[in-house]
Scaffold this motif. Sequence first.
Motif, PDB file in Angstrom:
ATOM      1  N   LYS A  91       9.164   3.453  -8.390  1.00 14.00           N
ATOM      2  CA  LYS A  91       8.938   2.552  -7.259  1.00 14.00           C
ATOM      3  C   LYS A  91       7.462   2.206  -7.058  1.00 14.00           C
ATOM      4  CE  LYS A  91      12.904   4.580  -4.928  1.00 14.00           C
ATOM      5  NZ  LYS A  91      13.121   5.784  -5.709  1.00 14.00           N
ATOM      6  N   MET A  92       6.588   2.857  -7.801  1.00 16.31           N
ATOM      7  CA  MET A  92       5.140   2.632  -7.646  1.00 16.31           C
ATOM      8  C   MET A  92       4.707   1.324  -8.275  1.00 16.31           C
ATOM      9  SD  MET A  92       3.513   6.306  -8.564  1.00 16.31           S
ATOM     10  CE  MET A  92       3.800   7.743  -7.577  1.00 16.31           C
ATOM     11  N   THR A  93       3.642   0.779  -7.727  1.00 16.14           N
ATOM     12  CA  THR A  93       3.055  -0.419  -8.321  1.00 16.14           C
ATOM     13  C   THR A  93       2.279  -0.014  -9.575  1.00 16.14           C
ATOM     14  OG1 THR A  93       0.981  -0.224  -7.101  1.00 16.14           O
ATOM     15  CG2 THR A  93       2.773  -1.477  -6.037  1.00 16.14           C
ATOM     16  N   PRO A  94       2.067  -0.953 -10.483  1.00 15.59           N
ATOM     17  CA  PRO A  94       1.269  -0.628 -11.669  1.00 15.59           C
ATOM     18  C   PRO A  94      -0.138  -0.118 -11.313  1.00 15.59           C
ATOM     19  CG  PRO A  94       2.423  -2.686 -12.014  1.00 15.59           C
ATOM     20  CD  PRO A  94       2.646  -2.298 -10.573  1.00 15.59           C
ATOM     21  N   GLU A  95      -0.703  -0.613 -10.246  1.00  6.31           N
ATOM     22  CA  GLU A  95      -2.050  -0.172  -9.839  1.00  6.31           C
ATOM     23  C   GLU A  95      -2.045   1.305  -9.454  1.00  6.31           C
ATOM     24  OE1 GLU A  95      -0.542  -2.989  -8.523  1.00  6.31           O
ATOM     25  OE2 GLU A  95      -1.650  -4.339  -9.843  1.00  6.31           O
ATOM     26  N   VAL A  96      -1.046   1.709  -8.670  1.00  7.07           N
ATOM     27  CA  VAL A  96      -0.956   3.113  -8.259  1.00  7.07           C
ATOM     28  C   VAL A  96      -0.695   3.994  -9.477  1.00  7.07           C
ATOM     29  CG1 VAL A  96       0.361   4.766  -6.882  1.00  7.07           C
ATOM     30  CG2 VAL A  96      -0.211   2.537  -5.921  1.00  7.07           C
ATOM     31  N   ARG A  97       0.159   3.549 -10.373  1.00  8.62           N
ATOM     32  CA  ARG A  97       0.415   4.311 -11.598  1.00  8.62           C
ATOM     33  C   ARG A  97      -0.852   4.483 -12.412  1.00  8.62           C
ATOM     34  NH1 ARG A  97       6.019   1.944 -14.180  1.00  8.62           N
ATOM     35  NH2 ARG A  97       7.341   2.316 -12.377  1.00  8.62           N
ATOM     36  N   ARG A  98      -1.648   3.435 -12.523  1.00  8.39           N
ATOM     37  CA  ARG A  98      -2.915   3.531 -13.287  1.00  8.39           C
ATOM     38  C   ARG A  98      -3.861   4.543 -12.650  1.00  8.39           C
ATOM     39  NH1 ARG A  98      -2.103  -2.058 -13.456  1.00  8.39           N
ATOM     40  NH2 ARG A  98      -1.411  -2.731 -15.512  1.00  8.39           N
TER      41      ARG A  98
END
Length: 76
Positions: A43-50
């Motif tokens: 459910k995380m955004t790609p930015e948070v995952r990065r």
Amino acid sequence: MNENVWQRDEVDSPCIQICVVHPETRLCTGCNRSIDEISAWSKMTPEVRRLIMAELPKREAAPKGRRGGRAARLKR
């Protein structure tokens, strides 16, 4: 082959299929993520995952060194 195939721009999971959560640090010994991070990953955004991916190499899922073993038990 069709070059116009749609692809998702997602950060891959760091999971390496060694899923053991250390009881003290509460981090997975395989990927160094917390239980909350693992469960929310999809459910995380790609930015948070990065951001999480950048932090993982700094984490230690299992503390270094021994916890005492037999010698520590005998001192009690």
